[in-house]
Design an enzyme around this catalytic site. Structure first.
Site, short mmCIF file in Angstrom:
data_model
loop_
_atom_site.label_atom_id
_atom_site.label_comp_id
_atom_site.label_asym_id
_atom_site.label_seq_id
_atom_site.Cartn_x
_atom_site.Cartn_y
_atom_site.Cartn_z
N ARG A 17 0.84 -1.21 0.00
CA ARG A 17 0.00 0.00 0.00
C ARG A 17 0.87 1.25 0.00
O ARG A 17 1.03 1.91 -1.03
CB ARG A 17 -0.95 -0.03 1.20
CG ARG A 17 -2.08 0.98 1.17
CD ARG A 17 -1.70 2.39 1.54
NE ARG A 17 -1.13 2.52 2.88
CZ ARG A 17 -0.66 3.66 3.37
NH1 ARG A 17 -0.69 4.76 2.64
NH2 ARG A 17 -0.13 3.71 4.58
N HIS B 196 4.33 4.65 12.76
CA HIS B 196 4.50 4.52 11.31
C HIS B 196 5.51 5.59 10.87
O HIS B 196 5.16 6.76 10.74
CB HIS B 196 3.12 4.74 10.66
CG HIS B 196 3.08 4.77 9.18
ND1 HIS B 196 2.57 3.75 8.40
CD2 HIS B 196 3.45 5.73 8.29
CE1 HIS B 196 2.62 4.08 7.13
NE2 HIS B 196 3.16 5.28 7.03
N HIS C 91 8.44 7.27 8.44
CA HIS C 91 9.18 7.39 7.17
C HIS C 91 10.61 7.77 7.55
O HIS C 91 10.87 8.29 8.64
CB HIS C 91 8.49 8.41 6.26
CG HIS C 91 7.19 7.87 5.71
ND1 HIS C 91 7.04 7.45 4.41
CD2 HIS C 91 5.99 7.66 6.30
CE1 HIS C 91 5.81 7.00 4.23
NE2 HIS C 91 5.13 7.13 5.36
N CYS D 94 3.59 9.05 0.69
CA CYS D 94 2.25 9.51 0.32
C CYS D 94 2.34 10.52 -0.83
O CYS D 94 3.07 11.50 -0.71
CB CYS D 94 1.58 10.17 1.53
SG CYS D 94 0.00 10.92 1.13
N ASN E 75 9.02 4.57 3.70
CA ASN E 75 8.89 4.09 5.09
C ASN E 75 10.22 3.53 5.56
O ASN E 75 11.07 3.16 4.75
CB ASN E 75 7.85 2.96 5.15
CG ASN E 75 6.48 3.43 4.77
OD1 ASN E 75 6.08 3.36 3.62
ND2 ASN E 75 5.73 3.92 5.74
P1 HMG Z 1 -13.28 14.03 -3.44
O1 HMG Z 1 -12.83 14.39 -4.81
O2 HMG Z 1 -13.46 15.12 -2.46
O3 HMG Z 1 -14.62 13.19 -3.37
O4 HMG Z 1 -12.25 12.94 -2.89
P2 HMG Z 1 -15.75 12.86 -4.36
O5 HMG Z 1 -16.84 12.28 -3.53
O6 HMG Z 1 -16.04 14.06 -5.23
O7 HMG Z 1 -15.13 11.71 -5.27
C1 HMG Z 1 -14.27 11.92 -6.35
C2 HMG Z 1 -14.36 10.72 -7.26
O8 HMG Z 1 -13.86 9.58 -6.58
C3 HMG Z 1 -15.80 10.38 -7.64
O9 HMG Z 1 -15.75 9.76 -8.92
C4 HMG Z 1 -16.20 9.38 -6.62
O10 HMG Z 1 -17.22 8.51 -7.05
C5 HMG Z 1 -14.91 8.62 -6.43
P3 HMG Z 1 -16.48 10.44 -10.18
O11 HMG Z 1 -17.90 10.58 -9.79
O12 HMG Z 1 -15.77 11.78 -10.32
O13 HMG Z 1 -16.20 9.49 -11.30
N1 HMG Z 1 -14.77 8.03 -5.11
C6 HMG Z 1 -14.26 6.82 -4.90
N2 HMG Z 1 -13.83 5.86 -5.75
C7 HMG Z 1 -13.38 4.71 -5.19
N3 HMG Z 1 -13.31 4.49 -3.88
C8 HMG Z 1 -13.73 5.43 -3.00
C9 HMG Z 1 -14.23 6.64 -3.51
N4 HMG Z 1 -14.71 7.75 -2.92
C10 HMG Z 1 -15.03 8.60 -3.91
N5 HMG Z 1 -13.65 5.16 -1.70
C11 HMG Z 1 -11.56 11.16 -1.44
C12 HMG Z 1 -12.34 12.45 -1.56
C13 HMG Z 1 -11.43 10.85 0.04
C14 HMG Z 1 -12.33 10.06 -2.17
C15 HMG Z 1 -10.17 11.36 -2.08
O14 HMG Z 1 -9.58 12.50 -1.55
C16 HMG Z 1 -9.24 10.19 -1.88
O15 HMG Z 1 -9.50 9.10 -2.37
N6 HMG Z 1 -8.13 10.42 -1.21
C17 HMG Z 1 -7.16 9.36 -0.90
C18 HMG Z 1 -5.78 9.94 -0.76
C19 HMG Z 1 -4.84 8.83 -0.37
O16 HMG Z 1 -5.13 7.66 -0.53
N7 HMG Z 1 -3.66 9.23 0.14
C20 HMG Z 1 -2.64 8.28 0.56
C21 HMG Z 1 -3.02 7.54 1.80
S1 HMG Z 1 -2.69 8.48 3.30
C22 HMG Z 1 -0.99 8.23 3.58
O17 HMG Z 1 -0.29 7.74 2.74
C23 HMG Z 1 -0.43 8.55 4.94
C24 HMG Z 1 -0.18 7.30 5.78
O18 HMG Z 1 0.75 6.44 5.15
C25 HMG Z 1 0.36 7.68 7.17
C26 HMG Z 1 1.56 8.63 7.10
O19 HMG Z 1 2.59 8.28 6.52
O20 HMG Z 1 1.42 9.73 7.63
C27 HMG Z 1 -1.48 6.51 5.98
MG MG Z 2 2.92 6.60 5.23
#
Ligand code: HMG
Ligand code: MG
Length: 314
Positions: free
Chosen positions: A19, A226, A228, A259, A272
Site C-alpha cells: 500500500r 509509522h 518514514h 504519500c 517508510n
Molecule cells: P473528493 O474528490 O473530495 O470526493 O475525494 P468525491 O466524492 O467528489 O469523489 C471523487 C471521485 O472519486 C468520484 O468519482 C467518486 O465517485 C470517487 P467520479 O464521480 O468523479 O467518477 N470516489 C471513490 N472511488 C473509489 N473508492 C472510494 C471513492 N470515494 C469517492 N472510496 C476522497 C475524496 C477521500 C475520495 C479522495 O480524496 C481520496 O480518495 N483520497 C485518498 C488519498 C490517499 O489515498 N492518500 C494516501 C493515503 S494516506 C498516507 O499515505 C499517509 C499514511 O501512510 C500515514 C503517514 O505516513 O502519515 C497513511
Molecule cells: Mg505513510
C-alpha cells in the site's frame, strides 16, 4: 536515551509495502505483481500486511485495482494471516466489504481483517490528501467505524503529520493528541501515528508518544508507530518508542513508499523505514521477533523488481 527493555512482550510488525510502498509509484504495476508481493510478505512472519487502499482511483491511480488484488490474494491467504486496507469513506468500506463477501464465497473466508481510516494533525495536509478538513474526516469516519465493527473487522485510525507537515511545518504534540482522542471516541481499535515526512527526532517522537499513549491505554486501544525514514533517524526513534512502551510498528519491505500528497515540487515523499532496518532496531533494543530475514529480503526484491519492470515498460 538508553534502551533497557523491562519485558520481552511480542512486537507487532505490519508491512505496508503493497500500500504505502507502491501508492506513489507513477508507472502502473500489474496486479499480479502486487499479489505476488502480498503472498510473499504473508510468509515472512510479519504480523500483518497492509494490502491496498479502497480510495478514489482518480486520487491514487496506482491502487485502483484494490478489488482485483483482493480477489487474487484471497485464496492464497495463509491461515492466521492478518490483512488490512485503507478506506477514506463509506464508499471505500462498501468496496472492502464487497471484496470480503466475494472472498467468503470463493475462498471460504474474508480477505481483509482490518479497515484503516486516515486523517492528519495538519489541516492543510488533510485537505490536500482527502479534500476534507480534519473535522470533516472525523464525521465521515463515524459510520465507517460503526459498520466495520458490525462486520467484525478491527479498525485503525491513522494520524498523519505527527511531527511536521510538508506544508505547515512543525506540528504540536497536543494537536496530534486532539485528533487521536477524536478517533478513539469513534472506537477505533488502534491509533497509528504517522511521521509522514520522516521529520521525527528521538525528542519529538517521545513527546508525541507521551501525549497519546495514556489515552490509548485508557481506551484499550493499541498504539502503532509509522515512520518514514527521510533523515535516517527512524531506527533511533523506534528505540525510544520501545522504551516508552510502544510495541507495534509499521515498516515497508525494501524501504519503498511515501504519500503522493506529501510530495512538494522539489521533493518526492520519502519511503517508510525498511522492515529489515526495523528488525535491526528491535533486536538492538533486546527484543525478539519472528520474521524470516531471508524471506523478507526476497519479498523486498520482488517489490523492487516489479517497480523497475513497470518503470521500464513503454
Ligand atoms: P473528493 O474528490 O473530495 O470526493 O475525494 P468525491 O466524492 O467528489 O469523489 C471523487 C471521485 O472519486 C468520484 O468519482 C467518486 O465517485 C470517487 P467520479 O464521480 O468523479 O467518477 N470516489 C471513490 N472511488 C473509489 N473508492 C472510494 C471513492 N470515494 C469517492 N472510496 C476522497 C475524496 C477521500 C475520495 C479522495 O480524496 C481520496 O480518495 N483520497 C485518498 C488519498 C490517499 O489515498 N492518500 C494516501 C493515503 S494516506 C498516507 O499515505 C499517509 C499514511 O501512510 C500515514 C503517514 O505516513 O502519515 C497513511
Ligand atoms: Mg505513510
Amino acid at each position: 536515551m538508553t534502551t533497557t527493555p523491562m519485558s520481552t512482550s511480542p512486537i507487532r510488525i505490519t508491512d505496508v509495502a503493497p500500500r504505502d510502498g507502491l501508492q506513489n509509484e507513477p508507472a502502473p504495476i500489474p496486479t499480479a505483481d502486487k499479489a505476488a508481493l502480498v503472498n510473499a510478505l504473508a510468509r515472512t512472519g510479519v504480523d500483518e500486511v497492509e494490502v491496498t487502499s479502497f480510495v478514489s482511483a482518480k486520487w491514487v491511480p496506482q491502487l485502483g485495482d484494490a478489488a482485483d488484488l483482493c480477489e487474487m490474494v484471497a485464496a492464497s491467504k495463509p491461515t492466521g494471516a492478518v490483512y488490512s486496507a485503507l478506506v477514506p469513506n463509506e464508499r471505500g468500506l462498501g468496496a472492502l466489504l464487497a471484496a470480503n463477501a466475494s472472498a467468503e464465497a470463493t475462498a471460504g473466508s474474508r480477505v481483509i481483517d482490518k479497515a484503516s481510516v486516515f486523517t492528519a494533525a495538519s489541516e492543510t495536509f488533510s485537505t490536500k490528501n482527502t479534500n476534507a478538513s480534519i473535522a470533516e474526516t472525523i464525521a465521515r469516519f463515524r459510520p465507517v467505524i460503526t459498520r466495520a465493527h458490525d462486520a467484525g473487522l478491527a479498525t485503525r485510525g491513522y494520524v498523519s503529520c505527527i511531527v511536521a507537515c510538508p506544508f505547515e511545518g512543525p506540528i504540536a504534540a497536543g494537536a496530534v493528541a486532539d485528533v487521536a482522542s477524536q478517533l478513539l471516541r469513534l472506537g477505533v481499535t488502534e491509533i497509528d501515528l504517522g511521521d509522514t515526512i520522516g521529520a521525527a527526532t528521538p525528542e519529538s517522537i517521545a513527546q508525541v508518544i507521551m501525549a497519546v499513549r495514556p489515552m490509548c491505554d485508557a481506551a484499550g486501544a493499541d498504539l502503532v508507530l509509522h515512520l518514514h525514514d527521510t533523515f535516517g533517524r527512524a531506527s533511533e526513534c523506534i528505540g525510544v518508542a520501545l522504551e516508552l512502551g510502544v510495541r507495534s510498528f509499521d515498516a515497508s519491505a525494501a524501504g519503498i513508499g511515501g504519500c503522493p500528497y506529501a510530495s512538494t515540487p522539489d521533493r518526492r515523499a520519502p519511503g517508510n523505514i525498511a522492515t529489515l532496518a526495523l528488525l535491526d532496531a528491535i533486536e538492538a533494543a533486546g527484543y525478539a521477533h519472528d520474521v524470516d530475514r531471508a524471506a523478507l529480503q526476497d519479498a523486498g526484491q520482488l517489490a523492487l523488481d516489479a517497480i523497475a519492470r513497470a518503470g521500464a515498460m513503454p
